[in-house]
Write an enzyme that holds these catalytic residues in place. Structure first.
Site, short mmCIF file in Angstrom:
data_model
loop_
_atom_site.label_atom_id
_atom_site.label_comp_id
_atom_site.label_asym_id
_atom_site.label_seq_id
_atom_site.Cartn_x
_atom_site.Cartn_y
_atom_site.Cartn_z
N LYS A 185 -18.80 5.17 24.76
CA LYS A 185 -18.74 3.85 24.14
C LYS A 185 -19.34 2.81 25.08
O LYS A 185 -19.95 1.85 24.64
CB LYS A 185 -17.30 3.49 23.76
CG LYS A 185 -16.50 2.70 24.79
CD LYS A 185 -15.27 2.07 24.18
CE LYS A 185 -14.28 1.52 25.20
NZ LYS A 185 -14.74 0.58 26.19
N ASN A 186 -19.18 3.02 26.40
CA ASN A 186 -19.66 2.03 27.35
C ASN A 186 -21.15 2.11 27.61
O ASN A 186 -21.70 1.30 28.33
CB ASN A 186 -18.87 2.12 28.66
CG ASN A 186 -17.42 1.72 28.45
OD1 ASN A 186 -17.08 1.12 27.44
ND2 ASN A 186 -16.56 2.06 29.40
N ASP A 194 -9.61 -4.38 26.64
CA ASP A 194 -8.23 -4.00 26.95
C ASP A 194 -7.56 -5.01 27.87
O ASP A 194 -8.19 -5.57 28.75
CB ASP A 194 -8.22 -2.62 27.60
CG ASP A 194 -8.77 -1.58 26.65
OD1 ASP A 194 -8.36 -1.61 25.48
OD2 ASP A 194 -9.61 -0.77 27.07
N ARG A 220 -15.91 -6.30 24.71
CA ARG A 220 -16.55 -7.01 25.83
C ARG A 220 -18.04 -7.28 25.56
O ARG A 220 -18.74 -7.76 26.44
CB ARG A 220 -16.47 -6.14 27.11
CG ARG A 220 -15.12 -5.62 27.47
CD ARG A 220 -14.23 -6.59 28.13
NE ARG A 220 -14.77 -7.26 29.28
CZ ARG A 220 -14.31 -8.43 29.73
NH1 ARG A 220 -13.34 -9.06 29.10
NH2 ARG A 220 -14.84 -8.98 30.80
N VAL A 280 -9.81 -1.34 41.01
CA VAL A 280 -10.88 -1.99 40.24
C VAL A 280 -10.34 -3.14 39.38
O VAL A 280 -10.86 -4.25 39.40
CB VAL A 280 -11.65 -0.96 39.39
CG1 VAL A 280 -12.74 -1.65 38.57
CG2 VAL A 280 -12.24 0.12 40.27
N ASP A 315 -11.16 4.57 34.77
CA ASP A 315 -10.83 5.07 33.42
C ASP A 315 -10.38 6.53 33.44
O ASP A 315 -10.10 7.11 32.40
CB ASP A 315 -12.06 4.93 32.52
CG ASP A 315 -12.59 3.52 32.52
OD1 ASP A 315 -12.11 2.71 31.73
OD2 ASP A 315 -13.47 3.23 33.36
N1 EPU Z 1 -15.07 -9.26 37.39
C1 EPU Z 1 -14.95 -10.60 37.73
N2 EPU Z 1 -15.80 -11.50 37.11
C2 EPU Z 1 -16.72 -11.10 36.20
C3 EPU Z 1 -16.84 -9.73 35.86
C4 EPU Z 1 -15.99 -8.83 36.49
O1 EPU Z 1 -14.12 -10.99 38.55
O2 EPU Z 1 -17.47 -11.96 35.66
C5 EPU Z 1 -14.14 -8.28 38.03
C6 EPU Z 1 -13.17 -7.67 36.99
O3 EPU Z 1 -12.09 -8.52 36.73
C7 EPU Z 1 -12.79 -6.37 37.65
C8 EPU Z 1 -14.07 -5.98 38.40
O4 EPU Z 1 -14.86 -7.17 38.51
O5 EPU Z 1 -11.77 -6.60 38.56
C9 EPU Z 1 -14.87 -4.89 37.74
O6 EPU Z 1 -15.13 -5.25 36.39
P1 EPU Z 1 -16.47 -4.79 35.63
O7 EPU Z 1 -17.26 -6.00 35.30
O8 EPU Z 1 -17.11 -3.72 36.44
O9 EPU Z 1 -15.87 -4.18 34.32
P2 EPU Z 1 -16.39 -4.37 32.83
O10 EPU Z 1 -17.86 -4.39 32.80
O11 EPU Z 1 -15.64 -5.46 32.17
C10 EPU Z 1 -16.66 -1.83 32.29
C11 EPU Z 1 -16.11 -0.92 31.25
C12 EPU Z 1 -14.67 -0.57 31.59
C13 EPU Z 1 -14.64 0.10 32.94
C14 EPU Z 1 -15.26 -0.84 33.97
C15 EPU Z 1 -15.35 -0.24 35.36
C16 EPU Z 1 -17.29 -1.60 29.28
C17 EPU Z 1 -17.26 -2.24 27.94
N3 EPU Z 1 -16.16 -1.58 29.95
O12 EPU Z 1 -15.88 -3.02 32.22
O13 EPU Z 1 -14.23 0.35 30.61
O14 EPU Z 1 -13.33 0.41 33.28
O15 EPU Z 1 -16.59 -1.21 33.57
O16 EPU Z 1 -16.13 0.90 35.34
O17 EPU Z 1 -18.30 -1.07 29.70
C18 EPU Z 1 -12.75 1.32 29.07
O18 EPU Z 1 -13.73 1.90 28.59
O19 EPU Z 1 -11.57 1.60 28.76
C19 EPU Z 1 -12.98 0.25 30.04
C20 EPU Z 1 -12.07 -0.67 30.36
#
Ligand code: EPU
Length: 432
Positions: A23-24, A117, A93, A327, A305
């Site tokens: 999905k990601n 989530d 997201r 994370v 995850d």
């Molecule tokens: N963060 C910030 N500011 C931002 C963006 C991120 O502080 O503008 C912080 C977050 O709060 C977190 C860290 O950076 O503490 C990492 O977040 P990241 O941006 O890497 O996560 P994401 O892109 O929101 C994606 C996946 C997640 C997965 C994470 C880490 C998607 C839609 N979601 O999230 O997947 O856990 O990367 O690999 O791609 C899931 O599939 O269940 C899921 C949560």
């Protein structure tokens, strides 16, 4: 369709699972397809709720999304609307990633507040800074984010943390910007690289350099492309654990070994045995599993995850295990659901079982000590999120009596046909 499953205690789960793209990855490829006027095709796409949400969003702003079997085609209609409707507030997201592509298409953009989530504050400050660095005027309002730019320009960008989403915002925005963008501190997750490769097929000039550096030379236009997604490493891990926890044996097809290196080594340290070929990976545990200390990390570390299925597996290992989430600061919120099923888990604010992480001096409850072997009980549980949802199914499979799991849409948002997959492995479950 009902949002509840009744899960019976299970015999060992055995059989073969084929995982589709994640999905990601699929949703980000759908956003990348917005960057061209030509059709793009994504194969091996999973049937997950997040694809439906992303499809509806794209259609609401003027794209045609076709679906045939495992293939998704995205093509712009005659005009593209710059505003993603507020009706999509909080569903996933993906809207934040649409800002860059919309700016390239229309010079302005509005996206509603993102959801996903409830696993931490999940701010979008990195995304906003990235777009500002590329020359966009960005305004964060109570309903969403507005942006404006006649043309984005390449920039030097340093991410404070290797965020997956913010790296994707850079990729999706810089590929059509004027001039060179140098990103430092980039995420290197396989799904990010997969997106970069898709953009390269579309004609983007992207260099993946050592030390988390990505260099992008903007091009004037991109063309449509097609790709076949690699299998989802989260699903692959989750079903391997489903076999192990029930003393069964699951063979997962379609996920390359290099996406699971750390996962395989972690499970092997606990006593799991693996057979690995070019086509499939099989895990079994002839003897009792041993406990372990694991901390989650960015790629190629143990991914955040994977920790939810691992947490339940720890309850069936012989001794005390430690899990340290580094994370997301609030990713242990699902622990009460598992405790209600008899899992002996205690949570802590301290960084346990590994180096101190960036949450060490905060109030974030981000470490857990897990006692095994615990006798798990069937219970009536409301699922809090997608990964925790899957782990509750695993707990229900090894519980002493049937469980009622509510909020199955969370699982279906991220796992391809989970009811059919679990049934094919021998789990007895029914809807309603
Ligand atoms: N963060 C910030 N500011 C931002 C963006 C991120 O502080 O503008 C912080 C977050 O709060 C977190 C860290 O950076 O503490 C990492 O977040 P990241 O941006 O890497 O996560 P994401 O892109 O929101 C994606 C996946 C997640 C997965 C994470 C880490 C998607 C839609 N979601 O999230 O997947 O856990 O990367 O690999 O791609 C899931 O599939 O269940 C899921 C949560």
């Amino acid at each position: 369709m009902t949002d509840t499953w009744q899960v019976e205690p299970s015999e060992p789960l055995r059989g073969d699972i084929r995982v589709r793209g994640s999905k990601n990855a699929v949703t980000k490829h759908m956003v990348a397809a917005m960057l061209t006027g030509m059709p793009s095709t994504i194969r091996n796409a999973p049937e997950v709720g997040d694809v439906d949400i992303t499809t509806a969003m794209l259609e609401s702003i003027g794209y045609h999304v076709g679906r045939s079997g495992d293939e998704i085609t995205v093509e712009p209609g005659t005009s593209v609307e710059p505003r993603v409707p507020e009706a999509f507030t909080g569903l996933n997201r993906i809207p934040i990633l649409m800002l860059g592509p919309l700016l390239h298409r229309t010079g302005e953009a509005f996206v509603p507040l993102v959801g996903g989530d409830p696993i931490g504050r999940r701010p979008v400050d990195f995304h906003v800074s990235v777009l500002q660095a590329l020359g966009a005027e960005v305004e964060v309002g109570p309903a969403g984010i507005s942006a404006r730019a006649t043309r984005l320009h390449g920039a030097r960008i340093d991410l404070p943390y290797p965020s997956v989403g913010a790296t994707e915002t850079v990729l999706l925005s810089a590929v059509l910007a004027e001039g060179k963008t140098v990103l430092r501190g980039a995420a290197t997750e396989p799904e990010v690289v997969e997106l970069a490769l898709f953009l390269q097929r579309m004609g983007a000039h992207i260099e993946l350099s050592p030390d988390r550096r990505i260099v992008i030379e903007g091009v004037p236009r991109l063309r449509g492309a097609s790709t076949t997604l690699a299998g989802d490493r989260i699903e692959a891990f989750s079903y391997l654990v489903a076999g192990l926890i029930t003393a069964g044996e699951v063979r997962v097809h379609g996920c390359p070994q290099d996406r699971l290196v750390t996962a395989i080594t972690t499970l092997a340290r606990m006593g799991a045995q693996f057979d690995i070929t070019d086509d499939w990976i099989r895990a079994s545990a002839p003897d009792a599993l041993r406990p372990a200390a694991v901390h989650t990390d960015t790629h190629p570390g143990f991914m955040t995850d994977w920790q939810q299925p691992l947490m339940v597996l720890f309850t069936q290992a012989d001794g005390m295990s430690v899990l340290h989430e580094t994370v997301f600061e609030n990713r242990l919120v699902y622990v009460p659901a598992l405790q209600s099923m008899g899992c002996e888990i205690e949570v802590f604010r301290a960084c346990l079982g590994g180096p101190a992480c960036r949450f060490h001096d905060t109030n974030a409850t981000h470490s857990a000590v897990i006692r095994g072997v615990s006798k798990l009980r069937g219970a009536d549980v409301t699922l809090p999120d997608v990964r925790a949802g899957f782990s509750a199914v695993l707990a229900a499979a090894v519980a002493d009596r049937p469980s009622t799991l509510r909020g199955i849409h969370h699982i279906e948002r991220g796992y391809h046909r989970p009811f059919d997959q679990f049934t094919s492995l021998g789990l007895t479950l029914r809807r309603g």
